[in-house]
Design an enzyme around this catalytic site. Structure first.
Site, mmCIF file in Angstrom:
data_model
loop_
_atom_site.group_PDB
_atom_site.id
_atom_site.type_symbol
_atom_site.label_atom_id
_atom_site.label_comp_id
_atom_site.label_asym_id
_atom_site.label_seq_id
_atom_site.Cartn_x
_atom_site.Cartn_y
_atom_site.Cartn_z
ATOM 1 N N ARG A 1 20.236 43.075 37.132
ATOM 2 C CA ARG A 1 21.243 44.048 36.853
ATOM 3 C C ARG A 1 20.470 45.023 36.102
ATOM 4 O O ARG A 1 20.996 45.658 35.195
ATOM 5 C CB ARG A 1 22.442 43.343 35.762
ATOM 6 C CG ARG A 1 23.406 42.695 36.559
ATOM 7 C CD ARG A 1 24.179 43.182 37.633
ATOM 8 N NE ARG A 1 24.784 42.328 38.472
ATOM 9 C CZ ARG A 1 24.224 41.646 39.557
ATOM 10 N NH1 ARG A 1 22.734 42.107 39.997
ATOM 11 N NH2 ARG A 1 24.721 40.701 40.383
ATOM 12 N N CYS B 1 32.389 43.116 35.898
ATOM 13 C CA CYS B 1 31.893 42.152 34.848
ATOM 14 C C CYS B 1 31.172 42.998 33.542
ATOM 15 O O CYS B 1 30.259 43.747 33.710
ATOM 16 C CB CYS B 1 30.948 41.295 35.395
ATOM 17 S SG CYS B 1 31.619 40.170 36.242
ATOM 18 N N GLU C 1 26.469 44.435 29.759
ATOM 19 C CA GLU C 1 25.859 45.082 31.253
ATOM 20 C C GLU C 1 26.321 46.284 31.407
ATOM 21 O O GLU C 1 25.352 47.037 31.663
ATOM 22 C CB GLU C 1 26.345 44.196 32.300
ATOM 23 C CG GLU C 1 25.830 44.814 33.680
ATOM 24 C CD GLU C 1 26.651 43.887 35.041
ATOM 25 O OE1 GLU C 1 26.877 42.841 34.868
ATOM 26 O OE2 GLU C 1 27.036 44.914 35.995
HETATM 27 C C1 LIG Z 1 36.246 46.397 39.698
HETATM 28 C C2 LIG Z 1 34.623 46.419 39.699
HETATM 29 C C3 LIG Z 1 33.787 45.502 40.115
HETATM 30 C C4 LIG Z 1 32.418 45.623 40.157
HETATM 31 N N1 LIG Z 1 31.621 44.573 40.767
HETATM 32 C C5 LIG Z 1 30.424 44.373 40.587
HETATM 33 C C6 LIG Z 1 29.539 43.530 41.312
HETATM 34 O O1 LIG Z 1 30.013 42.597 41.745
HETATM 35 N N2 LIG Z 1 28.232 43.554 41.189
HETATM 36 C C7 LIG Z 1 27.554 44.357 40.181
HETATM 37 O O2 LIG Z 1 26.492 44.454 40.125
HETATM 38 N N3 LIG Z 1 28.415 45.418 39.405
HETATM 39 C C8 LIG Z 1 29.725 45.750 39.910
HETATM 40 N N4 LIG Z 1 30.516 46.537 39.120
HETATM 41 C C9 LIG Z 1 29.637 47.440 38.461
HETATM 42 C C10 LIG Z 1 29.287 48.750 38.923
HETATM 43 O O3 LIG Z 1 30.181 49.058 40.003
HETATM 44 C C11 LIG Z 1 28.009 48.851 39.416
HETATM 45 O O4 LIG Z 1 27.070 48.727 38.441
HETATM 46 C C12 LIG Z 1 27.696 50.200 40.127
HETATM 47 O O5 LIG Z 1 26.423 50.188 40.826
HETATM 48 C C13 LIG Z 1 27.656 51.314 39.283
HETATM 49 O O6 LIG Z 1 27.718 52.698 39.948
HETATM 50 P P1 LIG Z 1 28.157 53.812 39.455
HETATM 51 O O7 LIG Z 1 27.660 54.783 40.447
HETATM 52 O O8 LIG Z 1 29.583 53.722 39.011
HETATM 53 O O9 LIG Z 1 27.238 54.177 37.967
HETATM 54 P P2 LIG Z 1 27.827 54.621 36.938
HETATM 55 O O10 LIG Z 1 28.795 53.786 36.470
HETATM 56 O O11 LIG Z 1 28.375 56.044 36.969
HETATM 57 O O12 LIG Z 1 26.518 54.820 36.172
HETATM 58 C C14 LIG Z 1 25.694 53.577 35.770
HETATM 59 C C15 LIG Z 1 24.408 53.683 35.030
HETATM 60 O O13 LIG Z 1 23.877 54.238 36.284
HETATM 61 C C16 LIG Z 1 23.201 55.594 35.861
HETATM 62 N N5 LIG Z 1 23.070 56.446 37.095
HETATM 63 C C17 LIG Z 1 24.159 56.839 38.039
HETATM 64 N N6 LIG Z 1 23.834 57.423 39.118
HETATM 65 C C18 LIG Z 1 22.506 57.656 38.795
HETATM 66 C C19 LIG Z 1 21.496 58.393 39.564
HETATM 67 N N7 LIG Z 1 21.579 59.030 40.764
HETATM 68 N N8 LIG Z 1 20.130 58.363 39.135
HETATM 69 C C20 LIG Z 1 19.826 57.898 38.000
HETATM 70 N N9 LIG Z 1 20.912 57.082 37.311
HETATM 71 C C21 LIG Z 1 22.123 56.968 37.609
HETATM 72 C C22 LIG Z 1 24.125 56.321 34.928
HETATM 73 O O14 LIG Z 1 23.302 57.214 34.336
HETATM 74 C C23 LIG Z 1 24.646 54.823 34.141
HETATM 75 O O15 LIG Z 1 23.333 54.634 33.153
HETATM 76 C C24 LIG Z 1 31.792 46.541 39.363
HETATM 77 C C25 LIG Z 1 32.549 47.404 38.693
HETATM 78 C C26 LIG Z 1 33.992 47.427 38.932
HETATM 79 C C27 LIG Z 1 34.728 48.600 38.241
#
Ligand SMILES: Cc1cc2nc3c(=O)[nH]c(=O)nc-3n(C[C@H](O)[C@H](O)[C@H](O)COP(=O)(O)OP(=O)(O)OC[C@H]3O[C@@H](n4cnc5c(N)ncnc54)[C@H](O)[C@@H]3O)c2cc1C
Length: 732
Positions: free
Chosen positions: A602, A650, A720
């Site tokens: 992660r 999570c 996380e």
């Molecule tokens: C219902 C649900 C289920 C989920 N299941 C999982 C799972 O099974 N496995 C898992 O690993 N995660 C899971 N997640 C967590 C999440 O979806 C992941 O971590 C996802 O990849 C985050 O992407 P985001 O675009 O939403 O990032 P954000 O939440 O918007 O940002 C997360 C981090 O990434 C950074 N970031 C975003 N975009 C960029 C970019 N282009 N360049 C640099 N930094 C950036 C942000 O600054 C921040 O620090 C889940 C979340 C939810 C709500």
């Protein structure tokens, strides 16, 4: 007959009702069932609406029982004179003394820190869910609590007791907190001794207990000492804690203190970028300035001040002390004196003449403060109108920053709400936000941010970010424009190049078992950082490309997924990466191949401070049906185990030895709740917002989970989830 015999609801008319002396009183009597009318010559429409429990009118209401005047109302004010013809007219302090004489009253008095101390006390009562009536002396930041409360029968009433106009003499409370007795209000108390005598007399009139660091003669009935503290703020917290303990028998915790929402105009931060901080503070006495300097680090840090002297009598009496304090700042902009209805035989000119670092207020030019090379603070200080000016000045500064960007062709937005950006449904706003159209545009905005000193935060889908409810004074970047959501398969020659350069990567791919070994040859696809994973998976399914089922059900963008190395179990998206294109905070472009990408569970070390622009991912040839089936299996599993609703997935990382969800469940925390924040009864590692959860509720629940799990298992769970603008180390 005296109308204030408590037998029937009265009709009050309050003159000067918008001020901080009167508004809490108005709220108190309104809560007690009285009708409250009022007027204020200097009140804004916005403030009138906030004080909507007052009927605003500039005529005396019919059947008015009492008129109450703030000490700022001129005796010849036409409404005051009109009231005198129809009903008794009181000074606010005198009337409060009369109204509260039969209550269990605790007053907070002293020269400095009264409002902060009262505010902490109110907060401690709220945190303990104990009833309290109160009249505060300042508004809470983000309107955390009302300014006054008179709802409870038989509860303690806490009152900030003003000594400036002599009405203090009408009070004989049960408990008095006397914070300090530094000589002030020389017009009313012409000598230091007369001022201190007034507090000593209050101590004697106090019926149960005096809480103070001073020793009074003659001795009061009972005295408790305020524990010594290094700063005035710490002293106020000690005093509030001691009073809380005396009134309730309960002890204040570190969490109670940390969760304090802050009061307006008391070390209130109006703007905080990476290099520039603007503060508003009520300090108007030399000792208060020195206490504020201690808080701001004057001497160590570059601090300039905009100072509005308050009352000619005070300025004249303490001119040398003011000069001594102000000389310690880098620059002092001297605002015209706030006269407060006194004849001004001493004014800002006397101060300017004596200050080597003084400048007239007119020289404070907003454009000089748009970009800073070194960190600096600008403090707006005084008890008059300076706070309203400071707030307007900050808005002007924001406009100046917008102009700075627009002169570079960048249409930056301000005050952008983030509540619905985070999938938790919690969040305040970003001071600045921008959606770059393409790479060059992103580079320009990053360079601009470096110049102004703005922190940059890229937000994807917000599925792994918790956002505080406050305003974040940086630049949020959204990669939402079509350029960032492109998805295209690599051309043959590009594939050849990759395969030539990266033979070992192909071998690793074979042995790591990513995807299904039944799938065919590798397929390379370049994906923009803003593309949503579900859309990407749909596209891959349609094209018959498999190997990405570990991303099924993850709602984020590609960029967010790479930074978090999102995935299933110990596998993550970084395992599927062939190449990532990213940009550093200075706007320089980088490409990193799979071989050099450093990542773990992660997290992705290589991309920690970078902005992901796009990535080449590697899947495998398959059929649409096969991919669909694989996705379906993962989806079904998720549907059985994961709750629906507002969450960030999570919340905690799995510790090395077990799953975080299992640890939380076995610690008996399923269903634990703070406010509307809930540990899901279905999956213990999902922290849900059941409706109106607040950032503070989530933090409290996280603390509860961590400490309980640690107690039961010896493991400290690590979140996380990320927090915008803050680190978990600071919060926990
Ligand atoms: C219902 C649900 C289920 C989920 N299941 C999982 C799972 O099974 N496995 C898992 O690993 N995660 C899971 N997640 C967590 C999440 O979806 C992941 O971590 C996802 O990849 C985050 O992407 P985001 O675009 O939403 O990032 P954000 O939440 O918007 O940002 C997360 C981090 O990434 C950074 N970031 C975003 N975009 C960029 C970019 N282009 N360049 C640099 N930094 C950036 C942000 O600054 C921040 O620090 C889940 C979340 C939810 C709500």
């Amino acid at each position: 007959m005296d109308p204030i015999d408590g037998s029937k609801p009265l009709c009050f008319y309050l003159l000067g009702a918008g001020g901080m002396g009167m508004a809490p009183f108005a709220r108190y009597i309104s809560d007690q069932g009285h009708r409250v009318y009022g007027w204020d010559d200097f009140i804004s429409e916005e403030r009138k609406q906030r004080l909507s429990f007052i009927h605003w009118q500039n005529t005396i209401p019919p059947h008015c029982d009492l008129c109450v005047c703030s000490s700022a109302i001129d005796p010849k004010h036409p409404l005051r004179m009109a009231a005198q013809r129809v009903c008794p007219v009181y000074l606010r302090g005198m009337l409060i003394a009369k109204l509260l004489h039969s209550q269990r009253l605790c007053v907070v008095s002293g020269s400095h820190g009264k409002s902060t101390t009262v505010a902490y006390l109110i907060h401690f009562f709220h945190r303990s869910h104990l009833p309290l009536n109160y009249l505060s002396g300042a508004e809470f930041q983000s309107d955390a609590y009302a300014v006054g409360c008179g709802k409870y029968k038989d509860a303690w009433t806490v009152l900030e007791l003003d000594e400036s106009d002599g009405t203090i003499e009408a009070f004989s409370p049960a408990v008095s907190v006397i914070l300090n007795t530094d000589w002030d209000h020389p017009r009313h108390y012409p000598t230091k001794e007369s001022y201190q005598k007034m507090f000593a007399a209050l101590a004697v009139r106090t019926q149960e207990c005096v809480i103070s660091k001073e020793v009074f003669q003659p001795s009061p009935m009972k005295q408790l000492a305020i524990p010594a503290a290094k700063t005035l703020l710490e002293e106020n917290i000690s005093a509030a804690s001691a009073a809380f303990h005396y009134l309730t028998g309960k002890t204040v915790t570190a969490n109670d203190v940390q969760s304090f929402p802050g009061v307006k105009r008391r070390q209130e931060v109006l703007l905080q970028t990476q290099r520039f901080k603007v503060v508003s503070d009520y300090a108007h006495h030399p000792s208060e300035l020195q206490a504020l300097w201690q808080y701001l680090g004057v001497g160590k840090n570059n601090v300039s001040v905009v100072f509005e002297p308050h009352r000619a009598s005070r300025l004249k009496c303490f001119l040398h002390e003011f000069v001594r304090a102000l000389k310690r700042c880098s620059q002092v902009y001297v605002h015209p004196l706030y006269e407060a209805f006194e004849a001004a035989d001493c004014n800002e000119k006397s101060l300017l003449a004596a200050l080597p670092n003084g400048r007239p207020f007119g020289q404070l030019n907003v454009s000089d403060w748009v970009s800073q090379e070194q960190p600096c603070t600008l403090a707006f200080v005084g008890a008059g109108k300076i706070d309203a000016y400071a707030r307007r000045w900050v808005e002007q500064w924001i406009h100046a920053v917008v102009s700075f960007f627009s002169s570079r062709g960048l249409a930056v937005k301000t005050h952008v709400s983030l509540q619905n950006v985070s999938m938790m449904g919690i969040g305040g706003s970003a001071l600045f936000a921008y959606e770059p159209k393409e790479v060059r545009d992103l580079q320009k905005v990053l360079k601009g941010c470096l110049q102004v000193g703005l922190e940059v935060y890229v937000l994807g889908k917000g599925s792994n970010v918790l956002i505080p409810e406050t305003r974040w004074d940086g630049m949020v970047i959204f990669l939402r424009q079509p350029f960032w959501t492109q998805c295209e398969f690599l051309r043959e020659e590009e594939v050849e190049k990759i395969e030539k350069n990266d033979n070992d990567a192909i071998d690793t791919f074979e042995t790591e078992g990513i995807g299904d070994p039944q799938f065919g040859l590798p397929r390379y696809v370049r994906v923009g950082a803003g593309m949503l994973l579900p859309a990407f998976l749909d596209r891959m399914e349609a094209e018959g490309v498999g190997g990405f089922s570990l991303l099924e059900g993850i709602p984020g963008t590609l960029g967010g997924a790479l930074v978090m190395n999102a995935g299933m179990g110990t596998n993550g998206i970084c395992d599927c990466v062939q190449q990532v294109t990213w940009m550093d905070r200075e706007g320089n472009l980088h490409e990193v191949s799979r071989k050099n990408l450093q990542y773990g569970y992660r997290s992705c070390e290589t991309l920690r401070d970078g902005i992901v622009l796009s990535a080449v991912l590697r899947g495998r040839n398959a059929t649409t049906d096969r991919v669909q089936q694989e996705r379906m299996e993962v989806r079904e599993k998720r549907e059985h185990t994961q709750p629906k609703g507002k969450s960030l997935g999570c919340f905690f990382k799995n510790p090395e030895t077990c799953s975080a969800g299992k640890c939380i469940e076995e610690s008996g925390l399923k269903g634990a709740r703070v406010g509307d924040a809930l540990i899901s009864p279905q999956h213990a590692n999902f922290l849900m917002n059941m409706g109106a959860a607040r950032f503070a509720d989530v933090v409290q629940l996280v603390q509860q989970v961590r400490s309980t799990v640690h107690e039961k298992t010896g493991i400290w769970l690590e979140p996380e989830v990320r927090v915008l603008g803050r680190s978990w180390e600071d919060i926990l």
